[in-house]
Write an enzyme that holds these catalytic residues in place. Structure first.
Site, PDB file in Angstrom:
ATOM      1  N   ASP A  98       0.861  -1.184   0.000  1.00 59.05           N
ATOM      2  CA  ASP A  98       0.000   0.000   0.000  1.00 59.05           C
ATOM      3  C   ASP A  98       0.895   1.230   0.000  1.00 59.05           C
ATOM      4  O   ASP A  98       1.810   1.342   0.830  1.00 59.05           O
ATOM      5  CB  ASP A  98      -0.897   0.004   1.234  1.00 59.05           C
ATOM      6  CG  ASP A  98      -2.297   0.523   0.940  1.00 59.05           C
ATOM      7  OD1 ASP A  98      -2.393   1.520   0.204  1.00 59.05           O
ATOM      8  OD2 ASP A  98      -3.267  -0.057   1.429  1.00 59.05           O
ATOM      9  N   ASP A 201      -3.014   4.794  -2.445  1.00 57.82           N
ATOM     10  CA  ASP A 201      -4.079   5.341  -1.604  1.00 57.82           C
ATOM     11  C   ASP A 201      -4.461   6.756  -2.049  1.00 57.82           C
ATOM     12  O   ASP A 201      -3.589   7.589  -2.321  1.00 57.82           O
ATOM     13  CB  ASP A 201      -3.581   5.363  -0.155  1.00 57.82           C
ATOM     14  CG  ASP A 201      -4.632   5.785   0.831  1.00 57.82           C
ATOM     15  OD1 ASP A 201      -5.642   5.077   0.962  1.00 57.82           O
ATOM     16  OD2 ASP A 201      -4.430   6.827   1.492  1.00 57.82           O
ATOM     17  N   GLU A 254      -6.567   3.984  -5.921  1.00 56.54           N
ATOM     18  CA  GLU A 254      -7.827   4.318  -5.266  1.00 56.54           C
ATOM     19  C   GLU A 254      -8.193   5.716  -5.744  1.00 56.54           C
ATOM     20  O   GLU A 254      -7.521   6.693  -5.405  1.00 56.54           O
ATOM     21  CB  GLU A 254      -7.685   4.294  -3.752  1.00 56.54           C
ATOM     22  CG  GLU A 254      -8.997   4.624  -3.044  1.00 56.54           C
ATOM     23  CD  GLU A 254      -8.838   4.878  -1.553  1.00 56.54           C
ATOM     24  OE1 GLU A 254      -9.810   4.661  -0.813  1.00 56.54           O
ATOM     25  OE2 GLU A 254      -7.745   5.322  -1.133  1.00 56.54           O
ATOM     26  N   HIS A 320     -11.086  -2.869   3.064  1.00 57.50           N
ATOM     27  CA  HIS A 320     -10.972  -2.462   4.471  1.00 57.50           C
ATOM     28  C   HIS A 320     -11.779  -1.213   4.795  1.00 57.50           C
ATOM     29  O   HIS A 320     -11.910  -0.864   5.974  1.00 57.50           O
ATOM     30  CB  HIS A 320      -9.504  -2.197   4.794  1.00 57.50           C
ATOM     31  CG  HIS A 320      -8.940  -1.041   4.020  1.00 57.50           C
ATOM     32  ND1 HIS A 320      -8.742  -1.084   2.664  1.00 57.50           N
ATOM     33  CD2 HIS A 320      -8.572   0.202   4.405  1.00 57.50           C
ATOM     34  CE1 HIS A 320      -8.270   0.073   2.248  1.00 57.50           C
ATOM     35  NE2 HIS A 320      -8.153   0.879   3.287  1.00 57.50           N
ATOM     36  N   ASP A 321     -12.302  -0.522   3.795  1.00 59.73           N
ATOM     37  CA  ASP A 321     -13.088   0.694   4.014  1.00 59.73           C
ATOM     38  C   ASP A 321     -14.589   0.467   3.855  1.00 59.73           C
ATOM     39  O   ASP A 321     -15.355   1.437   3.887  1.00 59.73           O
ATOM     40  CB  ASP A 321     -12.660   1.786   3.015  1.00 59.73           C
ATOM     41  CG  ASP A 321     -11.342   2.441   3.394  1.00 59.73           C
ATOM     42  OD1 ASP A 321     -10.976   2.408   4.578  1.00 59.73           O
ATOM     43  OD2 ASP A 321     -10.671   2.981   2.493  1.00 59.73           O
TER      44      ASP A 321
END
Length: 539
Positions: A98, A201, A254, A320-321
């Site tokens: 990440d 991210d 993302e 995870h969100d």
């Protein structure tokens, strides 16, 4: 031409904090990932996306990095990371890190030094004088995505710093050339260590065109000046040219609030793939605290729209969100049927599939009864704001439960023992109460479990050239049924999925060799599909 390995593998996202704890401290670790590699290989996984493992004070659980070149002590050491790379290579599993570069932790040494206007690091961040006669008002009206203003006052230098997320996550200043050079060094460090790429991210937020006052919005005031700017594209092109090409590295971005037109630009010598999110937001309004009824027809329409407009990208329903897909779009009472319908959709579309930890056994949302049970900073902030606005506790908790990121972060449920077999210690976040009914051990013992649907579908994807590499042609049918042919040369594979919790009529030819069905009884003369019924047929 270099081998684009990512097009032929199934990705699995691990949120390390909640995956598997080997040292009994209540937090998952790198050794836990290593220990579970045989499980992941048996499932059919070919690549892992790891949420941040870097050193962090964990205000946002790793998405606030204090040292990009070290592993957080709760996860292990660089030696453990090297061991993970070595072990993963033996199983032919690629590792994707990440990359969090929009912001750092406010505990990062760069930020600590930047408070001094004379420091060489001062311009690593976006510092500005306040407005007004006393210089005590925020420099502009931008909002943090986690509620409240996007600026925090620092009394040591009488200045404000920008943070699009929490005050503990100050934004980096990409106008400053040394920041871009630092990012290249960070990426090179991990690629040389054996990583195969990065999930990037909030990557479409990194460059701010202007710091002007923005049009006032209920949410995300300021976004016209930081979303999808030319500066962001210029930086990504440079990073692609100078770093990624040398390693044949994979990247997936993302990209929040992105349109199809905007998405296209990121695929031109910038990122390998993007994560489009429109299909994951169909059970909520623009403000995620407000829920709306999910309709399968809306999902089908959105997936068709994005497929038609872009080269094959990614497909996912959990990370995870996000809350869990069966609890959102599926049916908890039809756990196996609805879970396998979405598994089939992920694994047969013309896109690179991503599975999130626990999705393969159908983990569900928790029922958080109080904010004290939550750890997610965004959910806690929204709850506090709602209470200030005089919403009752019951109403505020219900609204936060619509989007709470902790639904996807509860510890992995490995067995029916204490703490779901995740840890011998009380976990950092409570295990879902249903761990005795839903866990890996129980799934492995039941040949009709959702786990085996995932395993069969992954194996089918790998063994069927039309699914792995073929084109996709949609078939017009019932509005709640997703139907398409995957075609490669003479091979045609028909996929028909009822995404409704009701029986649906169809007029589709189902003749051929049945490759997969999620119901035991099957007829090729059906005029109706049962709830969530899925059929994959070789024509």
């Amino acid at each position: 031409m270099k081998n684009n390995w990512w097009n032929k593998r199934v990705f699995y996202q691990i949120y390390p904090r909640s995956f598997y704890d080997t040292n009994g401290d209540g937090v998952g670790d790198i050794q836990g990932i290593i220990k579970k590699l045989p499980y992941l290989k048996e499932l059919g996984i070919g690549a892992l996306w790891l949420s941040p493992l870097y050193a962090s004070p964990n205000y946002d659980f790793g998405y606030d990095i204090s040292d990009y070149y070290n592993i957080g002590k709760e996860y292990g050491t660089l030696k453990d990371f090297d061991a993970l790379i070595k072990a993963a290579n033996k199983f032919d599993i690629k590792i994707v890190m990440d990359l969090v570069i929009n912001h750092t932790s406010f505990k990062h040494q760069w930020f600590e030094a930047s408070k001094d206007p004379k420091s060489e690091y001062h311009n690593y961040y976006i510092w500005r004088e306040g407005r007004g006669r006393k210089k005590n008002k925020a420099p502009n009206n931008w909002q943090s995505m986690f509620t409240g203003p996007a600026w925090t006052y620092e009394k040591s230098n009488n200045l404000f710093y920008l943070h699009l997320f929490t005050r503990e996550q100050p934004d980096l200043n990409f106008y400053h050339r040394p920041v871009i050079d630092e990012v290249k060094k960070i990426m090179t460090f991990w690629l040389e260590r054996g990583a195969h790429g990065f999930r990037c991210d909030v990557i479409n937020c990194i460059y701010k065109d202007s710091l002007k006052n923005a049009r006032q919005r209920v949410y995300k005031t300021g976004k016209e000046y930081y979303l999808n700017t030319k500066g962001t594209h210029d930086i990504l092109k440079e990073i692609h040219r100078d770093v990624l090409l040398k390693f044949n590295a994979y990247t997936v971005g993302e990209t929040t609030d992105i349109t199809i037109h905007e998405a296209k630009a990121y695929l031109e010598d910038e990122l390998t793939h993007i994560f489009p999110f429109e299909h994951t937001e169909l059970d909520r309004f623009k403000l995620p605290i407000f829920k709306r009824k999910f309709r399968p027809s809306r999902l089908i329409k959105v997936l068709k729209k994005w497929h038609a407009a872009l080269p094959p990208q990614t497909i996912f329903f959990e990370n995870h969100d996000m809350p869990r897909i069966i609890s959102r779009y599926g049916d908890e009472k039809r756990h196996q049927e609805s879970g396998s319908a979405y598994a089939a959709l992920i694994l047969t579309m013309q896109a690179t599939p991503y599975i999130y930890q626990g999705q393969e056994i159908g983990m569900l949302n928790s029922n958080f009864k109080d904010v004290s049970e939550m750890q997610d900073v965004s959910s806690i902030n929204v709850y506090k704001l709602l209470r200030k606005l005089l919403f009752t506790h019951k109403r505020a908790i219900k609204m936060v439960n619509h989007f709470c990121r902790d639904h996807g972060r509860t510890p992995m449920q490995w067995n029916d023992k204490k703490h779901g077999g995740f840890s011998t210690h009380k976990p950092w976040l409570k295990v879902n109460d249903n761990y005795k009914e839903i866990n890996v051990d129980k799934a492995l013992k039941n040949k009709d479990s959702l786990y085996y649907d995932y395993q069969k579908l992954i194996a089918l994807r790998k063994a069927t050239p039309a699914i792995l590499e073929g084109s996709l042609t949609f078939i017009a049918t019932n509005k709640n049924v997703m139907a398409y042919d995957r075609i490669l040369n003479e091979e045609v594979v028909r996929v028909v999925i009822n995404l409704s919790n009701k029986e649906e009529r169809i007029k589709i030819n189902l003749d051929g060799e049945l490759l997969y069905s999620n119901y035991a009884e099957f007829s090729d003369h059906q005029t109706k599909l049962r709830p969530y019924e899925t059929q994959i047929i070789k024509r």
